[in-house]
Design an enzyme around this catalytic site. Structure first.
Site, short mmCIF file in Angstrom:
data_model
loop_
_atom_site.label_atom_id
_atom_site.label_comp_id
_atom_site.label_asym_id
_atom_site.label_seq_id
_atom_site.Cartn_x
_atom_site.Cartn_y
_atom_site.Cartn_z
CD GLU A 180 -11.90 1.38 0.79
OE1 GLU A 180 -12.34 0.34 1.32
OE2 GLU A 180 -10.68 1.66 0.75
CD GLU A 190 -7.38 6.83 7.52
OE1 GLU A 190 -7.52 5.68 7.04
OE2 GLU A 190 -6.27 7.37 7.70
CD GLU A 213 -2.99 -0.57 2.48
OE1 GLU A 213 -2.77 0.45 3.18
OE2 GLU A 213 -3.87 -1.40 2.75
CE LYS A 254 -10.05 2.70 5.23
NZ LYS A 254 -8.70 2.61 4.61
#
Length: 448
Positions: free
Chosen positions: A322, A331, A268, A325
Site C-alpha cells: 500500500e 509500512e 493481523e 501508508k
C-alpha cells in the site's frame, strides 16, 4: 479374534472420522485487504485473485460498496470494519447504527457473506480519546443487528494491538494495562455475553526489529532450533516461536480476569518484504519463511503451549503493498502481491503443498528421540514430576488411567515416561522440555 473385531469395527470407525471432520471446527487462514494505495486493481479483479489463490476469508477495513458488490456470491467470508473516525457518531445515537446497517450492509447481505463487524481498530494506538467510544458503538451495532435478527450470524468485536498489555513476558505473567481497564472490562463482558472473539493484531516482526538483542530472528520467524527455545519459568512451558509466546500472554491475561474461555482471533500478522536502512530483516525471504511457517502452524491446529490444539483463526496482512501508508518503508511493503497482481514471493496460502515446515515449525514429531523417566529418580520426585506434567504441564494423561490403552505396565516409571514424552513431543522435542527436575532423560530408543 482381534482381526475379525477390527474388520467389523472398520466401517463404523470410518463413519466416525467422517462425521468428526464434517462437524468439527478447524483453524483457518484469512487475508487482510487494505486499500490505502492509488495503484490497486479494481475490486472485481481482486476477487478473481482471491479466488485463484483459494482465499476464503478476507478482512476489509470499511464497508465500501464496490468491494461488497464484488464479493457477492463468491462464498468468501468477510470481516467488515468501521473506522475509528466513525466511532463518535455510532457511540452517540442508535439511529446512526441502524441507518448504517440498513444502507451499507443489508443491501449486500447475504450475497456478500459478512460474518464479522469490527468496530474501531487498535484504538489504544490512535490519536485522540477514542477508546471510550468503542464499547457504546459496539453495543449499538449489536442492537441494530438484533433488530433484524442477524446478531447470531454477524458477530461484533474490535481489534487491538499488543499495546493493551502492560506485560507480555514471561507469557504466564501476561496482564492487561490497568490504564485501559475502563473500556476493556465492559468490552470483555460484551464479547463473552455475545460469544464474540477477542481480536488482536500480533507482529513478531516489531518485537525483533525493536529489540534484536533480546529476540532472535529465528525465534520471530518460527525457525528456532530446539536448543534455543524459551522456557516460561513459572509454568515450564516451552516456546519455540514469538507468535505463540505473545498469544499465550493474552490467554494468561484473559484468564487472570476470569475470561478463560474467550476465543482469540488474530486479525493481523505478517512480515514486510522491504524496509528502511535499519530494517534489515524486512526481506522477501524472511516474509516467505514467516508466513509459510505461520500458515502450517495454524492449519495443523497446533495451538500454543498453554492452549495446545486450540482453534486459532489468523488473518495475514496484507493482500497488497500500500503505497500511501505513512511511516517507515516497511509500512508500505507488507503485501503478498504487487498491484499488478504478481506475487511478491511464492506462498501457498492453503499450506498443503508440502508437509515440511520451513526451518522448524513447532510440531509434535519425535525426530527420533523420546523423553522417559530416569532410572536414578526417586519415586517421590517421579510422582511429583508426573503430577506436574498431568496438571500444569497440560498433558492429557487419560490414556494412563486404569483400563485405558496405556495403563499397562502399571508402574510409576511407565506412567511418568508416557507423560514426560507427551510433554516433550508437544514442545517440539526440545531438550529443555525433558528435564522435570532431573527425573527425566532423552533416549533414541523407542520405549513403546
Amino acid at each position: 479374534m482381534e482381526l475379525g473385531r477390527a474388520i467389523f469395527l472398520a466401517p463404523y470407525l470410518f463413519l466416525l472420522l467422517l462425521l468428526s471432520s464434517e462437524f468439527s471446527n478447524a483453524s483457518y487462514i484469512g487475508v487482510c485487504y487494505g486499500r490505502n494505495a492509488d495503484d490497486l486493481p479494481t475490486p472485481d479483479k481482486v476477487v478473481q485473485l482471491v479466488k485463484a489463490h483459494s482465499i476464503k476469508y478476507v478482512r476489509i477495513y470499511d464497508s465500501n460498496v464496490q468491494v461488497l458488490k464484488a464479493f457477492a456470491n463468491t462464498g468468501v467470508e468477510l470481516m467488515v470494519g468501521i473506522p475509528n473516525s466513525d466511532l463518535l457518531g455510532f457511540s452517540q445515537f442508535q439511529s446512526n447504527a441502524d441507518s448504517w446497517l440498513k444502507n451499507s450492509i443489508l443491501p449486500y447481505y447475504p450475497a456478500a457473506k459478512i460474518t464479522y463487524i469490527t468496530v474501531g481498530a487498535e484504538v489504544t494506538e490512535a490519536s485522540g480519546n477514542t477508546s471510550s467510544l468503542v464499547v457504546p458503538a459496539m453495543q449499538k451495532i449489536h442492537a441494530a443487528l438484533l433488530k433484524v435478527g442477524l446478531h447470531k450470524k454477524i458477530k461484533v468485536s474490535s481489534t487491538h494491538s499488543l499495546g493493551v498489555l502492560s506485560r507480555s513476558f514471561p507469557p504466564s505473567a501476561g496482564a492487561f494495562d490497568s490504564k485501559f481497564a475502563y473500556f476493556l472490562k465492559p468490552m470483555l463482558e460484551f464479547l463473552a455475553e455475545n460469544q464474540s472473539p477477542f481480536m488482536v493484531d500480533i507482529y513478531p516482526y516489531y518485537a525483533y526489529r525493536d529489540s534484536p538483542s533480546n529476540v532472535s530472528l529465528d525465534y520471530a520467524l518460527f525457525s528456532s532450533s530446539s536448543s534455543s527455545a524459551v522456557v516460561d519459568p513459572n509454568t515450564g512451558l516451552v516456546y519455540t516461536n514469538m507468535f505463540d509466546a505473545q498469544l499465550d500472554a493474552l490467554y494468561f491475561a484473559l484468564t487472570a480476569l476470569n475470561f478463560k474461555t474467550l476465543k482469540i482471533m488474530v486479525t493481523e500478522t505478517g512480515w514486510p518484504t522491504k524496509g528502511s536502512t535499519k530494517e534489515t530483516a524486512a526481506t522477501p525471504g524472511n516474509a516467505q519463511t514467516y508466513n509459510t511457517n505461520l500458515i502450517r502452524h495454524v492449519i495443523n491446529d497446533t495451538g500454543t503451549p498453554y492452549k495446545p490444539g486450540e482453534e486459532i483463526d489468523v488473518y495475514i496482512f496484507s493482500l497488497f503493498n500500500e503505497n500511501r501508508k505513512p511511516g517507515l518503508d516497511s509500512e508500505r511493503n507488507w503485501g503478498l502481491f504487487y498491484p499488478d497482481q504478481t506475487s511478491v514471493y511464492n506462498l501457498d496460502l492453503t499450506g498443503k503443498e508440502s508437509s515440511t515446515a520451513v526451518s522448524g515449525v513447532n510440531d509434535t514429531l519425535s525426530n527420533g528421540t523420546w523423553c522417559i523417566a530416569s532410572s536414578n529418580a526417586s519415586d517421590v520426585d517421579l510422582q511429583s514430576a508426573l503430577d506436574w506434567a498431568c496438571g500444569r504441564g497440560n498433558v492429557d494423561c487419560s490414556p494412563i488411567q486404569p483400563s485405558q490403552a496405556c495403563y499397562q505396565p502399571d508402574t510409576l516409571a511407565s506412567h511418568a515416561s508416557y507423560a514426560f514424552n507427551s510433554f516433550y513431543q508437544q514442545n517440539g522435542a526440545s531438550p529443555v522440555a525433558c528435564s522435570f527436575g532431573g527425573t527425566a532423560m532423552i533416549t533414541n530408543k523407542n520405549p513403546s
